[in-house]
Motif scaffolding. Structure first.
Motif, PDB file in Angstrom:
ATOM      1  N   LEU A 308       0.833  -1.202   0.000  1.00  0.00           N
ATOM      2  CA  LEU A 308       0.000   0.000   0.000  1.00  0.00           C
ATOM      3  C   LEU A 308       0.870   1.256   0.000  1.00  0.00           C
ATOM      4  N   LEU A 309       1.940   1.230   0.798  1.00  0.00           N
ATOM      5  CA  LEU A 309       2.863   2.367   0.840  1.00  0.00           C
ATOM      6  C   LEU A 309       3.544   2.558  -0.515  1.00  0.00           C
ATOM      7  N   GLY A 310       3.977   1.459  -1.122  1.00  0.00           N
ATOM      8  CA  GLY A 310       4.616   1.538  -2.437  1.00  0.00           C
ATOM      9  C   GLY A 310       3.687   2.101  -3.487  1.00  0.00           C
ATOM     10  N   THR A 311       2.435   1.682  -3.436  1.00  0.00           N
ATOM     11  CA  THR A 311       1.436   2.189  -4.379  1.00  0.00           C
ATOM     12  C   THR A 311       1.227   3.688  -4.199  1.00  0.00           C
ATOM     13  N   PHE A 312       1.199   4.135  -2.953  1.00  0.00           N
ATOM     14  CA  PHE A 312       1.011   5.560  -2.672  1.00  0.00           C
ATOM     15  C   PHE A 312       2.168   6.385  -3.237  1.00  0.00           C
ATOM     16  N   ILE A 313       3.391   5.893  -3.048  1.00  0.00           N
ATOM     17  CA  ILE A 313       4.568   6.618  -3.541  1.00  0.00           C
ATOM     18  C   ILE A 313       4.531   6.735  -5.063  1.00  0.00           C
ATOM     19  N   VAL A 314       4.191   5.644  -5.736  1.00  0.00           N
ATOM     20  CA  VAL A 314       4.102   5.674  -7.196  1.00  0.00           C
ATOM     21  C   VAL A 314       2.963   6.582  -7.644  1.00  0.00           C
ATOM     22  N   MET A 315       1.871   6.553  -6.915  1.00  0.00           N
ATOM     23  CA  MET A 315       0.708   7.372  -7.269  1.00  0.00           C
ATOM     24  C   MET A 315       1.064   8.853  -7.336  1.00  0.00           C
ATOM     25  N   ILE A 316       1.899   9.331  -6.426  1.00  0.00           N
ATOM     26  CA  ILE A 316       2.224  10.756  -6.385  1.00  0.00           C
ATOM     27  C   ILE A 316       3.442  11.113  -7.243  1.00  0.00           C
ATOM     28  N   THR A 317       4.085  10.101  -7.843  1.00  0.00           N
ATOM     29  CA  THR A 317       5.278  10.385  -8.659  1.00  0.00           C
ATOM     30  C   THR A 317       5.148   9.962 -10.115  1.00  0.00           C
ATOM     31  N   VAL A 318       4.123   9.186 -10.457  1.00  0.00           N
ATOM     32  CA  VAL A 318       4.041   8.594 -11.790  1.00  0.00           C
ATOM     33  C   VAL A 318       3.954   9.644 -12.895  1.00  0.00           C
ATOM     34  N   ASP A 319       3.327  10.781 -12.615  1.00  0.00           N
ATOM     35  CA  ASP A 319       3.204  11.821 -13.630  1.00  0.00           C
ATOM     36  C   ASP A 319       4.458  12.678 -13.741  1.00  0.00           C
ATOM     37  N   LYS A 320       5.377  12.506 -12.826  1.00  0.00           N
ATOM     38  CA  LYS A 320       6.653  13.225 -12.883  1.00  0.00           C
ATOM     39  C   LYS A 320       7.765  12.343 -13.445  1.00  0.00           C
ATOM     40  N   ILE A 321       7.822  11.096 -12.976  1.00  0.00           N
ATOM     41  CA  ILE A 321       8.894  10.179 -13.387  1.00  0.00           C
ATOM     42  C   ILE A 321       8.582   9.514 -14.723  1.00  0.00           C
ATOM     43  N   GLY A 322       7.318   9.221 -14.967  1.00  0.00           N
ATOM     44  CA  GLY A 322       6.925   8.555 -16.200  1.00  0.00           C
ATOM     45  C   GLY A 322       6.657   7.076 -15.994  1.00  0.00           C
ATOM     46  N   ARG A 323       5.778   6.517 -16.828  1.00  0.00           N
ATOM     47  CA  ARG A 323       5.373   5.118 -16.698  1.00  0.00           C
ATOM     48  C   ARG A 323       6.536   4.170 -17.011  1.00  0.00           C
ATOM     49  N   LYS A 324       7.260   4.471 -18.065  1.00  0.00           N
ATOM     50  CA  LYS A 324       8.333   3.584 -18.514  1.00  0.00           C
ATOM     51  C   LYS A 324       9.440   3.470 -17.470  1.00  0.00           C
ATOM     52  N   ASN A 325       9.895   4.586 -16.934  1.00  0.00           N
ATOM     53  CA  ASN A 325      10.969   4.562 -15.945  1.00  0.00           C
ATOM     54  C   ASN A 325      10.574   3.804 -14.688  1.00  0.00           C
ATOM     55  N   ILE A 326       9.348   4.021 -14.229  1.00  0.00           N
ATOM     56  CA  ILE A 326       8.872   3.328 -13.033  1.00  0.00           C
ATOM     57  C   ILE A 326       8.787   1.823 -13.282  1.00  0.00           C
ATOM     58  N   GLY A 327       8.264   1.437 -14.445  1.00  0.00           N
ATOM     59  CA  GLY A 327       8.125   0.016 -14.756  1.00  0.00           C
ATOM     60  C   GLY A 327       9.453  -0.707 -14.832  1.00  0.00           C
ATOM     61  N   VAL A 328      10.385  -0.140 -15.564  1.00  0.00           N
ATOM     62  CA  VAL A 328      11.701  -0.775 -15.723  1.00  0.00           C
ATOM     63  C   VAL A 328      12.423  -0.856 -14.383  1.00  0.00           C
ATOM     64  N   ALA A 329      12.445   0.254 -13.640  1.00  0.00           N
ATOM     65  CA  ALA A 329      13.110   0.265 -12.334  1.00  0.00           C
ATOM     66  C   ALA A 329      12.442  -0.700 -11.367  1.00  0.00           C
ATOM     67  N   GLY A 330      11.116  -0.761 -11.407  1.00  0.00           N
ATOM     68  CA  GLY A 330      10.380  -1.641 -10.504  1.00  0.00           C
ATOM     69  C   GLY A 330      10.727  -3.100 -10.704  1.00  0.00           C
ATOM     70  N   PHE A 331      10.773  -3.528 -11.960  1.00  0.00           N
ATOM     71  CA  PHE A 331      11.127  -4.925 -12.235  1.00  0.00           C
ATOM     72  C   PHE A 331      12.548  -5.242 -11.760  1.00  0.00           C
ATOM     73  N   ILE A 332      13.493  -4.423 -12.144  1.00  0.00           N
ATOM     74  CA  ILE A 332      14.898  -4.718 -11.838  1.00  0.00           C
ATOM     75  C   ILE A 332      15.159  -4.675 -10.335  1.00  0.00           C
ATOM     76  N   LEU A 333      14.591  -3.698  -9.642  1.00  0.00           N
ATOM     77  CA  LEU A 333      14.791  -3.615  -8.191  1.00  0.00           C
ATOM     78  C   LEU A 333      14.133  -4.777  -7.452  1.00  0.00           C
ATOM     79  N   SER A 334      13.070  -5.352  -8.041  1.00  0.00           N
ATOM     80  CA  SER A 334      12.386  -6.488  -7.410  1.00  0.00           C
ATOM     81  C   SER A 334      13.297  -7.700  -7.255  1.00  0.00           C
ATOM     82  N   SER A 335      14.306  -7.787  -8.106  1.00  0.00           N
ATOM     83  CA  SER A 335      15.191  -8.953  -8.056  1.00  0.00           C
ATOM     84  C   SER A 335      16.105  -8.933  -6.827  1.00  0.00           C
ATOM     85  N   ILE A 336      16.315  -7.772  -6.224  1.00  0.00           N
ATOM     86  CA  ILE A 336      17.274  -7.665  -5.109  1.00  0.00           C
ATOM     87  C   ILE A 336      16.817  -8.439  -3.873  1.00  0.00           C
ATOM     88  N   PRO A 337      15.610  -8.204  -3.328  1.00  0.00           N
ATOM     89  CA  PRO A 337      15.199  -8.988  -2.153  1.00  0.00           C
ATOM     90  C   PRO A 337      15.096 -10.478  -2.438  1.00  0.00           C
TER      91      PRO A 337
END
Length: 467
Positions: A308-337
């Motif tokens: 829920l916290l992650g969704t909130f952060i993306v909700m307030i930044t998606v129009d600034k960072i862009g859909r593509k950047n968030i998607g690519v970063a999200g997938f790659i960072l998911s591999s770390i944990p």
């Protein structure tokens, strides 16, 4: 009271601030995804009980779990076609009845077969709600806030999931697991029955009505929007002509739209192939490390809360960072944990706090980024005549990809599945980088011309400001 003038280039609709009307529409729409999250995760409590109450085999329990997603996929595709043909509002209002009725019917189920069909039909109406509500939000949202308004729907889904898990935990303690699931589905029905009356005050999509030449509906829309201080100026010459279902489908699956189709498919498929590991194996991993059933459920609550916290952060930044950047970063960072978990298990230093933490961080990243994006590009791509179908296309793949993920996890086993979830997000991120179509700062008409119409004569929000 401030008045906005809306012309058929929709500039004043696109450039206005997020006003009272937009906020009300977004909240009324978000109750649908909230109900989806509540019903989907409420099933986890139900499955603990119905397997015993209805004497179900493991296969039948799995089929009941799958029936909901099958319903969502079917409702999304069929509803999407009719959303584009008859308009958003009719489905937006009346699908709430089906959502409420079949939640209640699920609560009084007396056999596995009865529960299977009630869940199937509940999912069907929730699928319809997505393809009516999200296009409606997208077609009214200001360009600079459209991603935020669409992401808000995912925020409410995650909130519904969290509350369902929390209620399941509380009711299991208070009344026992054999009654708790019935109360959860009764609770899920209450808000959607109220929603039926509240949604009636919302207008039809102006874009849909104009493009399909619905003169009388445009008049009704003008009256409703005028109540919110939005002045609509539509000339008869602005009205388009209605097209057939066949023509809408043909255009949607046309060659110019191929990249958008693949992009939406891959975003949902790759997400489903990675996120379901948490729902499948988190309780097992925690149990194997000595966690009680209550602690395992608590781990799920923590993961959902961070999602829920992650969704909130993306909700307030998606129009600034862009859909593509968030998607690519999200997938790659998911591999770390997941990589940390794999190393911990293979080198035998896995502990209960470590594994719970890694699952929670994965949920925070993966659900917050990729999960949220499932609600954005699909509602922006395509055109007004097939935006409902675009959302349906996204929902269509939920079940087959989830079923494929479950089968793959079963074949690989727990530890190898963690390794898969370490490698797969990196691959998914690279492919998404190639496929993604950035929709930030672009009007829906620009996106349509850029993709499905292959017409370069359009303007982004920034272009309009410069002019």
């Amino acid at each position: 009271m401030m008045i906005y003038y809306i012309f058929m280039d929709y500039q004043f609709l696109d450039d206005r601030v997020t006003d009272k009307f937009q906020k009300k529409l977004s909240v009324l729409a978000a109750v649908g995804p909230f109900t989806d999250g509540f019903n989907e995760f409420g099933a986890s409590t139900a499955l603990l009980a119905i397997a015993v109450l209805f004497h179900l085999s493991a296969i039948m329990s799995s089929l009941i779990l799958a029936s909901y997603w099958i319903g969502v996929g079917a409702g999304g595709m069929i509803g999407g076609i009719f959303s584009d043909k008859i308009g958003r509002k009719t489905l937006f209002v009346y699908d709430t009845i089906g959502m409420g009725v079949f939640a209640l019917i699920s609560a009084i189920s007396f056999s596995g077969t009865f529960f299977f069909f009630s869940r199937l039909l509940l999912g069907f109406f929730i699928g319809i709600d997505y393809v009516a509500a999200l296009p409606l939000i997208s077609e009214y949202s200001p360009i600079k806030d459209r991603g935020k308004q669409l992401s808000f729907q995912k925020f409410f889904f995650t909130l519904g999931a969290l509350l369902a898990i929390g209620e399941g935990l509380a009711l299991t303690v208070l009344v026992g697991v054999y009654l708790a699931w019935r109360y959860i589905f009764i609770t899920a029905a209450i808000p959607v029955f109220i929603l039926f009356f509240l949604r009636k005050s919302m207008p039809e999509s102006l874009r849909w009505a104009v493009e399909n030449g619905k003169e009388e509906r445009v008049k009704s829309i003008k009256k409703r929007l005028n109540n919110y201080g939005i002045k609509v100026n539509v000339d008869k010459n602005d009205l388009g002509e209605e097209t057939s279902i066949k023509d809408n489908i043909k255009k949607f699956f046309s060659r110019p739209n191929a990249r958008a189709l693949i992009y939406i498919f891959w975003l949902g498929t790759a997400y489903s192939m990675t996120i379901n590991l948490v729902s499948v194996y988190e309780p097992k991993f925690l149990s194997d490390l000595g966690a009680t059933s209550t602690l395992s459920l608590l781990g799920s609550v923590i993961s959902a809360a961070l999602g829920l916290l992650g969704t909130f952060i993306v909700m307030i930044t998606v129009d600034k960072i862009g859909r593509k950047n968030i998607g690519v970063a999200g997938f790659i960072l998911s591999s770390i944990p997941m990589g940390v978990m794999y190393v911990a298990f293979t080198l035998h230093f896995a502990t209960l706090p470590l594994i719970m933490s890694m699952f929670a961080i994965f949920y925070f990243i993966n659900v917050g980024t990729i999960g949220t994006l499932q609600y954005v590009p699909a509602a922006e791509l395509g055109g007004t005549r097939n935006r409902g179908l675009s959302m349906g296309w996204d929902k269509l793949w939920e079940f087959p990809t989830a079923a494929g993920a479950f089968a793959l996890y079963a074949f690989l086993g727990p530890i190898n599945s963690v390794l898969f979830d370490t490698i797969m997000p990196v691959i998914a991120g690279i492919i998404l980088y190639i496929l993604a179509i950035e929709t930030k700062d672009k009007s829906l008409e620009y996106i349509e011309d850029e993709t499905i119409n292959e017409n370069e004569e359009a303007h982004t929000f920034k272009d309009v400001e410069e002019e």
